[in-house]
Design a protein around this motif. Structure first.
Motif, PDB file in Angstrom:
ATOM      1  N   ALA A  66       0.927  -1.159   0.000  1.00  0.00           N
ATOM      2  CA  ALA A  66       0.005   0.081  -0.132  1.00  0.00           C
ATOM      3  C   ALA A  66       0.701   1.071   0.084  1.00  0.00           C
ATOM      4  CB  ALA A  66      -0.896   0.010   1.070  1.00  0.00           C
ATOM      5  N   LEU A  67       2.414   1.318   0.124  1.00  0.00           N
ATOM      6  CA  LEU A  67       3.147   2.227   0.512  1.00  0.00           C
ATOM      7  C   LEU A  67       4.244   2.159  -0.352  1.00  0.00           C
ATOM      8  CD1 LEU A  67       3.074   2.854   4.467  1.00  0.00           C
ATOM      9  CD2 LEU A  67       1.828   4.130   2.648  1.00  0.00           C
ATOM     10  N   PRO A  68       4.656   2.940  -1.102  1.00  0.00           N
ATOM     11  CA  PRO A  68       5.752   3.211  -1.929  1.00  0.00           C
ATOM     12  C   PRO A  68       7.020   2.821  -1.254  1.00  0.00           C
ATOM     13  CG  PRO A  68       5.247   5.337  -1.857  1.00  0.00           C
ATOM     14  CD  PRO A  68       4.092   4.479  -1.023  1.00  0.00           C
ATOM     15  N   PRO A  69       8.267   2.356  -1.612  1.00  0.00           N
ATOM     16  CA  PRO A  69       9.487   2.157  -1.111  1.00  0.00           C
ATOM     17  C   PRO A  69      10.107   3.687  -0.804  1.00  0.00           C
ATOM     18  CG  PRO A  69       9.741   1.280  -3.155  1.00  0.00           C
ATOM     19  CD  PRO A  69       8.267   1.787  -3.115  1.00  0.00           C
ATOM     20  N   GLN A  70      10.708   3.737   0.381  1.00  0.00           N
ATOM     21  CA  GLN A  70      11.308   5.123   0.554  1.00  0.00           C
ATOM     22  C   GLN A  70      12.828   4.845   0.877  1.00  0.00           C
ATOM     23  OE1 GLN A  70       9.964   7.963   0.319  1.00  0.00           O
ATOM     24  NE2 GLN A  70       7.849   7.356   0.092  1.00  0.00           N
ATOM     25  N   THR A  71      13.633   5.705   0.547  1.00  0.00           N
ATOM     26  CA  THR A  71      15.394   5.665   1.059  1.00  0.00           C
ATOM     27  C   THR A  71      15.515   6.908   1.839  1.00  0.00           C
ATOM     28  OG1 THR A  71      15.637   4.339  -0.879  1.00  0.00           O
ATOM     29  CG2 THR A  71      17.461   5.281   0.091  1.00  0.00           C
ATOM     30  N   PHE A  72      16.079   6.734   2.955  1.00  0.00           N
ATOM     31  CA  PHE A  72      16.505   7.626   3.923  1.00  0.00           C
ATOM     32  C   PHE A  72      18.101   7.474   4.219  1.00  0.00           C
ATOM     33  CE2 PHE A  72      11.890   7.784   4.573  1.00  0.00           C
ATOM     34  CZ  PHE A  72      11.845   9.223   4.211  1.00  0.00           C
ATOM     35  N   THR A  73      18.786   8.480   4.338  1.00  0.00           N
ATOM     36  CA  THR A  73      20.325   8.367   5.019  1.00  0.00           C
ATOM     37  C   THR A  73      19.791   7.811   6.562  1.00  0.00           C
ATOM     38  OG1 THR A  73      20.462  10.525   5.610  1.00  0.00           O
ATOM     39  CG2 THR A  73      21.233   9.831   3.520  1.00  0.00           C
ATOM     40  N   ARG A  74      20.999   7.543   7.345  1.00  0.00           N
ATOM     41  CA  ARG A  74      20.903   7.212   8.510  1.00  0.00           C
ATOM     42  C   ARG A  74      20.521   8.269   9.292  1.00  0.00           C
ATOM     43  NH1 ARG A  74      24.304   8.241  12.314  1.00  0.00           N
ATOM     44  NH2 ARG A  74      25.921   8.638  11.112  1.00  0.00           N
ATOM     45  N   GLU A  75      21.213   9.477   9.138  1.00  0.00           N
ATOM     46  CA  GLU A  75      20.836  10.903   9.663  1.00  0.00           C
ATOM     47  C   GLU A  75      19.402  11.362   9.556  1.00  0.00           C
ATOM     48  OE1 GLU A  75      24.187  13.511   9.003  1.00  0.00           O
ATOM     49  OE2 GLU A  75      25.361  12.677  10.751  1.00  0.00           O
ATOM     50  N   GLU A  76      19.082  11.269   8.129  1.00  0.00           N
ATOM     51  CA  GLU A  76      17.601  11.546   7.968  1.00  0.00           C
ATOM     52  C   GLU A  76      16.719  10.772   8.790  1.00  0.00           C
ATOM     53  OE1 GLU A  76      17.888  12.938   3.074  1.00  0.00           O
ATOM     54  OE2 GLU A  76      17.553  10.816   3.737  1.00  0.00           O
ATOM     55  N   ILE A  77      16.863   9.524   8.845  1.00  0.00           N
ATOM     56  CA  ILE A  77      15.974   8.616   9.750  1.00  0.00           C
ATOM     57  C   ILE A  77      16.111   9.202  11.054  1.00  0.00           C
ATOM     58  CG2 ILE A  77      15.893   6.179  10.736  1.00  0.00           C
ATOM     59  CD1 ILE A  77      16.590   5.230   8.093  1.00  0.00           C
ATOM     60  N   GLU A  78      17.286   9.539  11.850  1.00  0.00           N
ATOM     61  CA  GLU A  78      17.381   9.911  13.026  1.00  0.00           C
ATOM     62  C   GLU A  78      16.575  11.405  13.021  1.00  0.00           C
ATOM     63  OE1 GLU A  78      21.431  10.019  14.343  1.00  0.00           O
ATOM     64  OE2 GLU A  78      21.544   7.765  14.598  1.00  0.00           O
ATOM     65  N   ALA A  79      16.836  12.306  12.141  1.00  0.00           N
ATOM     66  CA  ALA A  79      15.951  13.454  12.237  1.00  0.00           C
ATOM     67  C   ALA A  79      14.390  13.178  12.187  1.00  0.00           C
ATOM     68  CB  ALA A  79      16.473  14.270  11.092  1.00  0.00           C
ATOM     69  N   LEU A  80      13.925  12.414  11.430  1.00  0.00           N
ATOM     70  CA  LEU A  80      12.626  11.950  11.460  1.00  0.00           C
ATOM     71  C   LEU A  80      12.094  11.644  12.769  1.00  0.00           C
ATOM     72  CD1 LEU A  80      12.043  10.393   7.873  1.00  0.00           C
ATOM     73  CD2 LEU A  80      10.997  12.368   8.718  1.00  0.00           C
ATOM     74  N   LEU A  81      12.921  10.806  13.276  1.00  0.00           N
ATOM     75  CA  LEU A  81      12.481   9.943  14.757  1.00  0.00           C
ATOM     76  C   LEU A  81      12.432  10.962  15.832  1.00  0.00           C
ATOM     77  CD1 LEU A  81      14.959   6.594  14.503  1.00  0.00           C
ATOM     78  CD2 LEU A  81      12.024   6.750  14.171  1.00  0.00           C
ATOM     79  N   LEU A  82      13.498  11.920  15.883  1.00  0.00           N
ATOM     80  CA  LEU A  82      13.600  12.889  16.782  1.00  0.00           C
ATOM     81  C   LEU A  82      12.373  13.924  16.585  1.00  0.00           C
ATOM     82  CD1 LEU A  82      15.175  14.244  18.882  1.00  0.00           C
ATOM     83  CD2 LEU A  82      16.563  15.589  17.261  1.00  0.00           C
ATOM     84  N   GLY A  83      12.147  14.377  15.389  1.00  0.00           N
ATOM     85  CA  GLY A  83      11.018  15.265  15.097  1.00  0.00           C
ATOM     86  C   GLY A  83       9.695  14.462  15.527  1.00  0.00           C
ATOM     87  N   LEU A  84       9.466  13.362  15.359  1.00  0.00           N
ATOM     88  CA  LEU A  84       8.133  12.638  15.661  1.00  0.00           C
ATOM     89  C   LEU A  84       8.061  12.190  17.234  1.00  0.00           C
ATOM     90  CD1 LEU A  84       7.710  10.305  12.471  1.00  0.00           C
ATOM     91  CD2 LEU A  84       6.285  12.521  13.073  1.00  0.00           C
ATOM     92  N   ALA A  85       9.412  12.116  17.790  1.00  0.00           N
ATOM     93  CA  ALA A  85       9.201  11.823  19.167  1.00  0.00           C
ATOM     94  C   ALA A  85       9.055  12.943  19.969  1.00  0.00           C
ATOM     95  CB  ALA A  85      10.351  11.441  19.459  1.00  0.00           C
TER      96      ALA A  85
END
Length: 227
Positions: A66-85
């Motif tokens: 149902a969702l398209p594949p995404q690619t993020f760098t490790r720091e982009e993943i950490e930024a997303l996690l930090l913002g959502l947390a």
């Protein structure tokens, strides 16, 4: 609940909860019986979702078409996690739940290696003090901002004086001490800032101020910047 909405909720729950998830937990989270849950699992599988597991073992969503594949760098993943947390510490319950659901959707689109990075990211948010929780339902105000409709609020100002206002909500601003609503106050015929923790109640109206919101917000921001 419509069947389509129920299936979307089940997918979101599978994305969000630690896996494998038992049928009992899934049924409780989605508000259906286990018998209905098993049918919904079969429906999702027939639609292309790869869900491993069986009754008594728990379920794991291993491929979500149902969702398209995404690619993020490790720091982009950490930024997303930090913002959502940060959202549960600053937003209301509706936003906190939305952040949790959004995180589940993001992780579900990542390749296996990046999913593991997201699950073991070295970022956390802990706060000893939190801003005062708003008494009113801010989701009504956010909806009114999007819909560009006026709302009625019961407000207590800094001196403790209560008043009933009709406002045109323009934006929510998250500041150190809480949440601020930028608005045009119909009573005062001027721009005003309302602290969310002083709003005692809020109700929606059918009064539209579309398409004035963008211009009003631009003018208010210009005034605040000049000050």
């Amino acid at each position: 609940m419509a069947r389509t909405d129920r299936l979307f909720r089940l997918l979101d729950t599978l994305r969000r909860l630690p896996q494998p998830v038992t049928a009992a937990r899934l049924a409780d989270e989605t508000g259906v019986s286990e018998r209905t849950l098993y049918r919904d699992i079969d429906t999702l599988r027939a639609g292309g979702a790869l869900i491993d597991g069986a009754p008594g073992y728990g379920y794991t969503l291993t491929e979500d078409l149902a969702l398209p594949p995404q690619t993020f760098t490790r720091e982009e993943i950490e930024a997303l996690l930090l913002g959502l947390a940060e959202v549960p510490h600053r937003g209301d319950r509706a936003l906190a739940l939305a952040a949790e659901t959004a995180l589940g959707k993001i992780i579900a689109t990542l390749p296996d290696r990046q999913q593991r990075q997201a699950q073991h990211a070295a970022v956390m948010v802990r706060r000893a003090e939190r801003p005062a929780a708003p008494l009113a339902d801010l989701s009504l105000i956010r909806a009114a901002i999007w819909d560009e409709t006026a709302v009625r609020i019961s407000y207590v100002d800094a001196t403790g004086t209560p008043s009933d206002r009709r406002i045109l909500p323009l934006a929510t601003v998250y500041v150190d001490r809480g949440v601020m609503i930028l608005a045009w106050c119909v009573l005062r015929q001027d721009f005003r800032k309302f602290m969310a923790d002083r709003i005692q109640g809020v109700s929606a109206t059918d009064e539209s101020f579309r398409p004035r919101r963008t211009a009003l917000l631009r003018d208010y921001v210009a005034i605040l910047t000049a000050r």
